[in-house]
Design a protein around this motif. Structure first.
Motif, PDB file in Angstrom:
ATOM      1  N   LYS A   1       0.604  -1.335  -0.036  1.00  0.00           N
ATOM      2  CA  LYS A   1      -0.133   0.091  -0.045  1.00  0.00           C
ATOM      3  C   LYS A   1       0.932   1.198   0.104  1.00  0.00           C
ATOM      4  CE  LYS A   1      -3.797   2.251   2.577  1.00  0.00           C
ATOM      5  NZ  LYS A   1      -3.289   3.562   2.613  1.00  0.00           N
ATOM      6  N   ASN A   2       0.406   2.319  -0.591  1.00  0.00           N
ATOM      7  CA  ASN A   2       1.142   3.433  -0.688  1.00  0.00           C
ATOM      8  C   ASN A   2       1.396   4.122   0.886  1.00  0.00           C
ATOM      9  OD1 ASN A   2       0.126   3.114  -3.549  1.00  0.00           O
ATOM     10  ND2 ASN A   2      -0.259   5.259  -3.719  1.00  0.00           N
ATOM     11  N   ARG A   3       2.449   5.028   0.812  1.00  0.00           N
ATOM     12  CA  ARG A   3       2.304   5.744   2.326  1.00  0.00           C
ATOM     13  C   ARG A   3       2.077   7.189   1.797  1.00  0.00           C
ATOM     14  NH1 ARG A   3       4.600   2.933   6.822  1.00  0.00           N
ATOM     15  NH2 ARG A   3       4.453   5.114   7.654  1.00  0.00           N
ATOM     16  N   TRP A   4       1.728   7.538   0.507  1.00  0.00           N
ATOM     17  CA  TRP A   4       1.013   8.741   0.202  1.00  0.00           C
ATOM     18  C   TRP A   4      -0.052   8.387  -0.743  1.00  0.00           C
ATOM     19  CZ3 TRP A   4       0.438   9.329  -4.842  1.00  0.00           C
ATOM     20  CH2 TRP A   4       1.346   8.920  -5.695  1.00  0.00           C
ATOM     21  N   HIS A   5      -0.842   9.412  -0.960  1.00  0.00           N
ATOM     22  CA  HIS A   5      -1.922   9.314  -1.733  1.00  0.00           C
ATOM     23  C   HIS A   5      -2.432  10.663  -2.263  1.00  0.00           C
ATOM     24  CE1 HIS A   5      -4.701   8.982   1.537  1.00  0.00           C
ATOM     25  NE2 HIS A   5      -5.524   9.670   0.717  1.00  0.00           N
ATOM     26  N   PHE A   6      -2.969  11.004  -3.433  1.00  0.00           N
ATOM     27  CA  PHE A   6      -3.697  12.174  -3.899  1.00  0.00           C
ATOM     28  C   PHE A   6      -4.912  12.150  -3.340  1.00  0.00           C
ATOM     29  CE2 PHE A   6      -0.722  12.059  -7.653  1.00  0.00           C
ATOM     30  CZ  PHE A   6      -0.331  13.439  -7.448  1.00  0.00           C
ATOM     31  N   ASP A   7      -5.493  13.429  -2.820  1.00  0.00           N
ATOM     32  CA  ASP A   7      -6.979  13.426  -2.767  1.00  0.00           C
ATOM     33  C   ASP A   7      -7.482  14.490  -3.840  1.00  0.00           C
ATOM     34  OD1 ASP A   7      -7.359  11.946  -0.251  1.00  0.00           O
ATOM     35  OD2 ASP A   7      -7.231  13.404   1.123  1.00  0.00           O
ATOM     36  N   LEU A   8      -8.130  13.889  -4.529  1.00  0.00           N
ATOM     37  CA  LEU A   8      -8.878  14.791  -5.730  1.00  0.00           C
ATOM     38  C   LEU A   8     -10.012  15.444  -5.053  1.00  0.00           C
ATOM     39  CD1 LEU A   8      -8.380  12.534  -8.832  1.00  0.00           C
ATOM     40  CD2 LEU A   8      -6.487  14.063  -7.631  1.00  0.00           C
ATOM     41  N   LYS A   9      -9.933  16.631  -4.775  1.00  0.00           N
ATOM     42  CA  LYS A   9     -11.036  17.373  -3.922  1.00  0.00           C
ATOM     43  C   LYS A   9     -11.878  18.109  -5.048  1.00  0.00           C
ATOM     44  CE  LYS A   9      -9.552  18.650   0.305  1.00  0.00           C
ATOM     45  NZ  LYS A   9      -8.841  19.599   1.391  1.00  0.00           N
ATOM     46  N   VAL A  10     -12.871  17.257  -5.590  1.00  0.00           N
ATOM     47  CA  VAL A  10     -13.806  17.831  -6.544  1.00  0.00           C
ATOM     48  C   VAL A  10     -15.166  18.279  -6.057  1.00  0.00           C
ATOM     49  CG1 VAL A  10     -12.821  16.485  -8.233  1.00  0.00           C
ATOM     50  CG2 VAL A  10     -14.594  15.566  -7.218  1.00  0.00           C
ATOM     51  N   GLY A  11     -15.449  17.989  -4.859  1.00  0.00           N
ATOM     52  CA  GLY A  11     -16.901  18.130  -4.254  1.00  0.00           C
ATOM     53  C   GLY A  11     -17.069  19.555  -3.859  1.00  0.00           C
ATOM     54  N   GLY A  12     -15.970  20.451  -3.749  1.00  0.00           N
ATOM     55  CA  GLY A  12     -16.251  21.594  -3.240  1.00  0.00           C
ATOM     56  C   GLY A  12     -16.116  22.225  -1.816  1.00  0.00           C
ATOM     57  N   GLY A  13     -15.962  21.213  -0.821  1.00  0.00           N
ATOM     58  CA  GLY A  13     -16.029  21.362   0.519  1.00  0.00           C
ATOM     59  C   GLY A  13     -17.544  21.309   1.015  1.00  0.00           C
ATOM     60  N   ARG A  14     -17.555  21.250   2.580  1.00  0.00           N
ATOM     61  CA  ARG A  14     -18.736  21.215   3.061  1.00  0.00           C
ATOM     62  C   ARG A  14     -19.657  22.380   3.085  1.00  0.00           C
ATOM     63  NH1 ARG A  14     -19.330  16.459   6.132  1.00  0.00           N
ATOM     64  NH2 ARG A  14     -17.163  15.313   6.457  1.00  0.00           N
ATOM     65  N   ASP A  15     -19.180  23.412   2.575  1.00  0.00           N
ATOM     66  CA  ASP A  15     -20.223  24.534   2.122  1.00  0.00           C
ATOM     67  C   ASP A  15     -21.151  24.222   0.905  1.00  0.00           C
ATOM     68  OD1 ASP A  15     -19.448  25.946   4.355  1.00  0.00           O
ATOM     69  OD2 ASP A  15     -18.024  27.257   2.931  1.00  0.00           O
ATOM     70  N   VAL A  16     -20.806  23.344   0.431  1.00  0.00           N
ATOM     71  CA  VAL A  16     -21.623  22.659  -0.931  1.00  0.00           C
ATOM     72  C   VAL A  16     -22.572  21.517  -0.294  1.00  0.00           C
ATOM     73  CG1 VAL A  16     -21.620  21.678  -3.076  1.00  0.00           C
ATOM     74  CG2 VAL A  16     -19.798  23.330  -2.431  1.00  0.00           C
TER      75      VAL A  16
END
Length: 151
Positions: free
Chosen positions: A86-101
């Motif tokens: 398993k990776n010790r790093w990974h990308f988070d692709l933040k496409v949702g717009g955050g909790r205000d959305v």
């Protein structure tokens, strides 16, 4: 002192990874430095020996860059050994717009991105659908098995 960051990812097929991650991140393949037809030609011009370059290395770009010139360079370095843990790093692709959305909007954005990345060669590992926590996300793998999340 100025500093830039490059993320180097070991892989077996740099060209496949360039294609996938350029699509995933909205990046573009990095062209060779001015005056050189390929990266291989550039590396030869700066003294990298043929013995140091795997067959085909640098014939097409093995790195991607942010076309808006704000993100880090990502280089896909060909290595002989396969990924085994398993990776010790990974990308988070933040496409949702955050909790205000609103959650339903974030969910649709995540689903659309997941669908696009599956078509580009990714695999869905699991969906995290937890409306009580306001969460919808997907754990995925790129074409070489590196984990990343879409949130």
């Amino acid at each position: 002192m100025e500093m830039t960051v490059q993320l180097t990812i070991d892989c077996s097929d740099p060209q496949r990874m360039v294609t996938f991650w350029a699509e995933a991140l909205g990046y573009v393949p990095e062209p060779p430095p001015g005056g050189h037809a390929t990266w291989r030609a550039y590396w030869a011009a700066v003294g990298v020996s043929e013995a140091e370059l795997p067959a085909g290395a640098g014939d097409i770009p093995e790195s991607i860059i942010d076309p808006a010139v704000g993100g880090s360079r990502v280089w896909f370095q060909q290595v002989p050994e396969p990924k085994v843990a398993k990776n010790r790093w990974h990308f988070d692709l933040k496409v949702g717009g955050g909790r205000d959305v609103p959650l339903d909007v974030r969910t649709q954005r995540v689903k659309a991105t997941v669908e696009r990345l599956v078509k580009a060669g990714a695999t869905v590992l699991r969906i995290k659908d937890e409306p009580d926590m306001g969460l919808y996300a997907a754990a995925m793998q790129d074409p070489e098995g590196n984990e990343f999340d879409v949130v």
